[in-house]
Design an enzyme around this catalytic site. Structure first.
Site, PDB file in Angstrom:
ATOM      1  CG  MET A  30      -0.053 -31.194 -12.423  1.00 31.60           C
ATOM      2  SD  MET A  30      -1.278 -31.350 -11.135  1.00 31.60           S
ATOM      3  CE  MET A  30      -1.465 -29.681 -10.598  1.00 31.60           C
ATOM      4  N   GLY A  31       0.979 -29.031 -16.665  1.00 30.44           N
ATOM      5  CA  GLY A  31       0.738 -28.099 -17.758  1.00 30.44           C
ATOM      6  C   GLY A  31       0.615 -26.649 -17.319  1.00 30.44           C
ATOM      7  CD  GLU A  35      11.001 -18.613 -18.619  1.00 36.30           C
ATOM      8  OE1 GLU A  35      12.073 -19.239 -18.588  1.00 36.30           O
ATOM      9  OE2 GLU A  35      10.442 -18.248 -19.672  1.00 36.30           O
ATOM     10  CG  HIS A  37       6.184 -26.158 -15.707  1.00 39.25           C
ATOM     11  ND1 HIS A  37       5.289 -25.121 -15.701  1.00 39.25           N
ATOM     12  CD2 HIS A  37       5.715 -27.051 -14.800  1.00 39.25           C
ATOM     13  CE1 HIS A  37       4.327 -25.369 -14.841  1.00 39.25           C
ATOM     14  NE2 HIS A  37       4.557 -26.527 -14.273  1.00 39.25           N
ATOM     15  CE  LYS A 149       5.475 -23.979  -6.969  1.00 34.95           C
ATOM     16  NZ  LYS A 149       4.721 -23.503  -8.118  1.00 34.95           N
ATOM     17  CD  GLN A 153       5.316 -33.124  -6.492  1.00 35.94           C
ATOM     18  OE1 GLN A 153       4.103 -33.173  -6.411  1.00 35.94           O
ATOM     19  NE2 GLN A 153       5.918 -32.498  -7.473  1.00 35.94           N
ATOM     20  CG  MET A 184       8.440 -18.520 -12.328  1.00 39.40           C
ATOM     21  SD  MET A 184       7.766 -17.489 -13.610  1.00 39.40           S
ATOM     22  CE  MET A 184       9.187 -16.467 -13.961  1.00 39.40           C
TER      23      MET A 184
HETATM   24  N1  LIG Z   1       8.860 -21.909  -9.908  1.00 42.62           N
HETATM   25  C1  LIG Z   1       9.266 -23.145 -10.140  1.00 42.62           C
HETATM   26  N2  LIG Z   1      10.580 -23.403 -10.277  1.00 42.62           N
HETATM   27  C2  LIG Z   1      11.023 -24.676 -10.508  1.00 42.62           C
HETATM   28  N3  LIG Z   1      10.192 -25.741 -10.632  1.00 42.62           N
HETATM   29  C3  LIG Z   1       8.885 -25.520 -10.513  1.00 42.62           C
HETATM   30  C4  LIG Z   1       8.342 -24.227 -10.258  1.00 42.62           C
HETATM   31  N4  LIG Z   1       6.993 -24.322 -10.188  1.00 42.62           N
HETATM   32  C5  LIG Z   1       6.708 -25.619 -10.383  1.00 42.62           C
HETATM   33  N5  LIG Z   1       7.822 -26.339 -10.572  1.00 42.62           N
HETATM   34  C6  LIG Z   1       7.922 -27.792 -10.759  1.00 42.62           C
HETATM   35  O1  LIG Z   1       7.297 -28.179 -11.959  1.00 42.62           O
HETATM   36  C7  LIG Z   1       6.756 -29.487 -11.799  1.00 42.62           C
HETATM   37  C8  LIG Z   1       5.325 -29.457 -12.221  1.00 42.62           C
HETATM   38  O2  LIG Z   1       4.613 -28.611 -11.349  1.00 42.62           O
HETATM   39  P1  LIG Z   1       3.139 -28.124 -11.608  1.00 42.62           P
HETATM   40  O3  LIG Z   1       2.725 -28.480 -12.977  1.00 42.62           O
HETATM   41  O4  LIG Z   1       2.268 -28.496 -10.471  1.00 42.62           O
HETATM   42  O5  LIG Z   1       3.330 -26.556 -11.644  1.00 42.62           O
HETATM   43  P2  LIG Z   1       3.104 -25.484 -10.586  1.00 42.62           P
HETATM   44  O6  LIG Z   1       3.331 -24.186 -11.232  1.00 42.62           O
HETATM   45  O7  LIG Z   1       3.839 -25.901  -9.347  1.00 42.62           O
HETATM   46  O8  LIG Z   1       1.619 -25.550 -10.274  1.00 42.62           O
HETATM   47  P3  LIG Z   1       0.979 -24.950  -9.017  1.00 42.62           P
HETATM   48  O9  LIG Z   1       1.962 -24.026  -8.364  1.00 42.62           O
HETATM   49  O10 LIG Z   1      -0.163 -24.266  -9.590  1.00 42.62           O
HETATM   50  O11 LIG Z   1       0.734 -26.183  -8.204  1.00 42.62           O
HETATM   51  C9  LIG Z   1       6.915 -29.846 -10.328  1.00 42.62           C
HETATM   52  O12 LIG Z   1       8.078 -30.663 -10.191  1.00 42.62           O
HETATM   53  C10 LIG Z   1       7.134 -28.504  -9.689  1.00 42.62           C
HETATM   54  O13 LIG Z   1       7.892 -28.572  -8.486  1.00 42.62           O
HETATM   55  C1  LIG Z   2       4.433 -34.356 -10.059  1.00 45.79           C
HETATM   56  C2  LIG Z   2       3.040 -34.008 -10.557  1.00 45.79           C
HETATM   57  C3  LIG Z   2       3.085 -33.703 -12.055  1.00 45.79           C
HETATM   58  C4  LIG Z   2       2.149 -35.234 -10.357  1.00 45.79           C
HETATM   59  O1  LIG Z   2       0.863 -34.989 -10.802  1.00 45.79           O
HETATM   60  C5  LIG Z   2       2.465 -32.818  -9.768  1.00 45.79           C
HETATM   61  O2  LIG Z   2       2.289 -33.119  -8.438  1.00 45.79           O
HETATM   62  C6  LIG Z   2       3.222 -31.549  -9.960  1.00 45.79           C
HETATM   63  O3  LIG Z   2       2.986 -30.941 -11.000  1.00 45.79           O
HETATM   64  O4  LIG Z   2       4.048 -31.176  -9.103  1.00 45.79           O
HETATM   65  N1  BAL Z   3       2.745 -28.873  -7.875  1.00 49.29           N
HETATM   66  C1  BAL Z   3       1.752 -29.443  -6.990  1.00 49.29           C
HETATM   67  C2  BAL Z   3       0.586 -29.931  -7.701  1.00 49.29           C
HETATM   68  C3  BAL Z   3      -0.686 -29.630  -6.967  1.00 49.29           C
HETATM   69  O1  BAL Z   3      -0.817 -28.540  -6.419  1.00 49.29           O
HETATM   70  O2  BAL Z   3      -1.579 -30.494  -6.930  1.00 49.29           O
END
Ligand SMILES: Nc1ncnc2c1ncn2[C@@H]1O[C@H](COP(=O)(O)OP(=O)(O)OP(=O)(O)O)[C@@H](O)[C@H]1O
Ligand SMILES: CC(C)(CO)[C@@H](O)C(=O)[O-]
Ligand code: BAL
Length: 282
Positions: A30-31, A35, A37, A149, A153, A184
Site C-alpha cells: 500500500m506504499g 525497510e 517492503h 508482520k 493475512q 517497521m
Molecule cells: N516490518 C515489516 N517487515 C516485513 N514485511 C513487512 C513489514 N511491514 C509490512 N510488511 C509487508 O509489506 C507488505 C505491504 O504491507 P503494507 O503496505 O500494508 O505496509 P505496512 O507497513 O504493513 O502498513 P501498516 O503497518 O501501516 O498496515 C505486506 O505483505 C506486509 O506484511
Molecule cells: C496485501 C495488501 C497490499 C493488499 O491490499 C495489503 O493488505 C498489505 O499491504 O498488507
Molecule cells: N498491512 C495491512 C494493511 C492494512 O492495514 O489494511
C-alpha cells in the site's frame, strides 16, 4: 523502472515477458515504503527475472471508521526507494482503475478470520482477498511476497490460493524491525514523539514472553496477562487484542505446544499497530 497505471497495459507487459519465459515476482504493497517492503523486494529480486511492486491503498479493506483517508502516501519517495532495489515495474493504479464500479462479486473469507484482525476489522480480509486475487490476475506472478508482520493475512492468502487454484507460490518474509525492536510500519509515522518511545514495548513484551515460554511456561492465559501488564504499564496505547492461537490454523490453544502465534494490536492516538511472534514448542 517503469510505472504502469493501466490494468490492460500491465497485462500486456506481463504477457510479453511470459512468452519469453521470464519468471515474475509480485510484491503487493500500500506504499509509503520502508525497510520491510524493501526486504520483500530484495527477496523477489533474488528469485525472479522480473519484479513488479504494486502500490495501491485498497479502499475495500478499510472499515468506515478506519484510516483510509489519512493512510500515509508519498509516491515520489516510493519511486526512488523501489528503483534503489531494482524493481522493474511499479503497478500504480487509481482506485477507479481497480474498481470502475463497486464489484458485483465479493469474496467472503470464512476461515481463519473469526479472531485477531479479522474480528476487530470486520470485512478486512474479504477486501484483502479480493484485491490480492485481482493483483494475481493482473500481474500473473510465479511468486508473490508477503511479510510475516501480517501473519493472519498470509494464513488467509494461503487458503485462498489453495481454494481458488491460483498458480502462484506464496513466499513469506520475516518482520523487519528497528534496532529497538519496533516492527517497521507505514503507520509508525503517525506516532507522536512519546508514543514512538513507548511502541518498542510491544515487541519487547513478545520477546520476553518467548523467554518465559522457553523457560517452561505453558499457560496461554498467564502469557497473555504478562504481555497485557507490560503494555498497560509502559505505554499509553489502548490494547485492541493480545491473543494466542495455533498457526496457521488460528484455533484456540490451552497448552502452548506445537506451532503457535502470539499476536497483538494496540491503538495509539493516530495509529493502530500490530505485531506477532510465531513459536514452535516441541
Ligand atoms: N516490518 C515489516 N517487515 C516485513 N514485511 C513487512 C513489514 N511491514 C509490512 N510488511 C509487508 O509489506 C507488505 C505491504 O504491507 P503494507 O503496505 O500494508 O505496509 P505496512 O507497513 O504493513 O502498513 P501498516 O503497518 O501501516 O498496515 C505486506 O505483505 C506486509 O506484511
Ligand atoms: C496485501 C495488501 C497490499 C493488499 O491490499 C495489503 O493488505 C498489505 O499491504 O498488507
Ligand atoms: N498491512 C495491512 C494493511 C492494512 O492495514 O489494511
Amino acid at each position: 523502472m517503469k510505472v504502469i497505471k493501466s490494468i490492460k497495459e500491465m497485462q500486456a507487459f506481463v504477457l510479453h515477458h511470459k512468452k519469453q519465459g521470464k519468471s515474475i515476482g509480485l510484491v503487493p504493497t500500500m506504499g509509503y515504503l520502508h525497510e520491510g517492503h524493501l526486504a520483500l523486494a530484495e527477496q523477489a529480486r533474488k528469485d525472479n527475472d522480473l519484479v513488479i511492486m504494486s502500490i495501491f491503498v485498497n479502499p475495500l479493506q478499510f472499515g468506515p471508521k478506519e484510516d483510509l483517508s489519512t493512510y500515509p502516501r508519498d509516491f515520489n519517495r516510493d519511486h526512488s526507494l523501489a528503483e534503489g532495489k531494482n524493481v522493474d515495474v511499479i503497478f500504480y493504479p487509481a482506485a477507479g482503475e481497480m474498481y470502475p464500479q463497486h464489484p458485483s462479486i465479493l469474496m467472503n473469507v470464512n476461515d481463519r478470520t473469526d479472531v485477531l484482525c479479522g474480528e476487530s476489522r470486520p470485512g478486512h480480509f474479504d477486501g484483502v482477498a479480493l484485491v490480492v486475487s485481482k493483483l494475481f490476475n493482473i500481474a500473473q506472478p510465479d511468486r508473490a511476497y508477503f511479510g510475516r508482520k501480517d501473519a493472519q493475512q498470509i494464513a488467509v492468502i494461503d487458503l485462498m490460493v489453495a481454494d481458488y487454484n491460483f498458480p502462484v507460490e506464496i513466499i513469506s518474509v520475516d518482520t523487519i524491525r528497528e534496532e529497538n525492536g519496533l516492527a517497521m510500519s507505514s503507520r509508525n509515522v503517525h506516532l507522536t514523539a512519546s508514543e514512538r518511545e513507548q511502541a518498542p514495548v510491544l515487541y519487547q513484551s513478545l520477546a520476553n514472553a518467548r523467554t518465559l515460554i522457553s523457560e517452561g511456561e505453558k499457560d496461554s492465559e498467564r502469557i497473555i496477562a504478562f504481555i497485557r501488564g507490560e503494555i498497560a504499564e509502559k505505554t499509553d496505547g489502548e490494547i485492541d487484542y493480545i491473543e494466542i492461537y495455533s498457526y496457521p490454523e488460528l484455533k484456540t490453544l490451552v497448552e502452548l505446544e506445537g506451532r503457535f502465534i502470539i499476536a497483538l494490536a494496540v491503538k495509539f492516538s493516530k495509529a493502530r499497530l500490530i505485531d506477532n511472534i510465531i513459536i514452535t514448542n516441541e
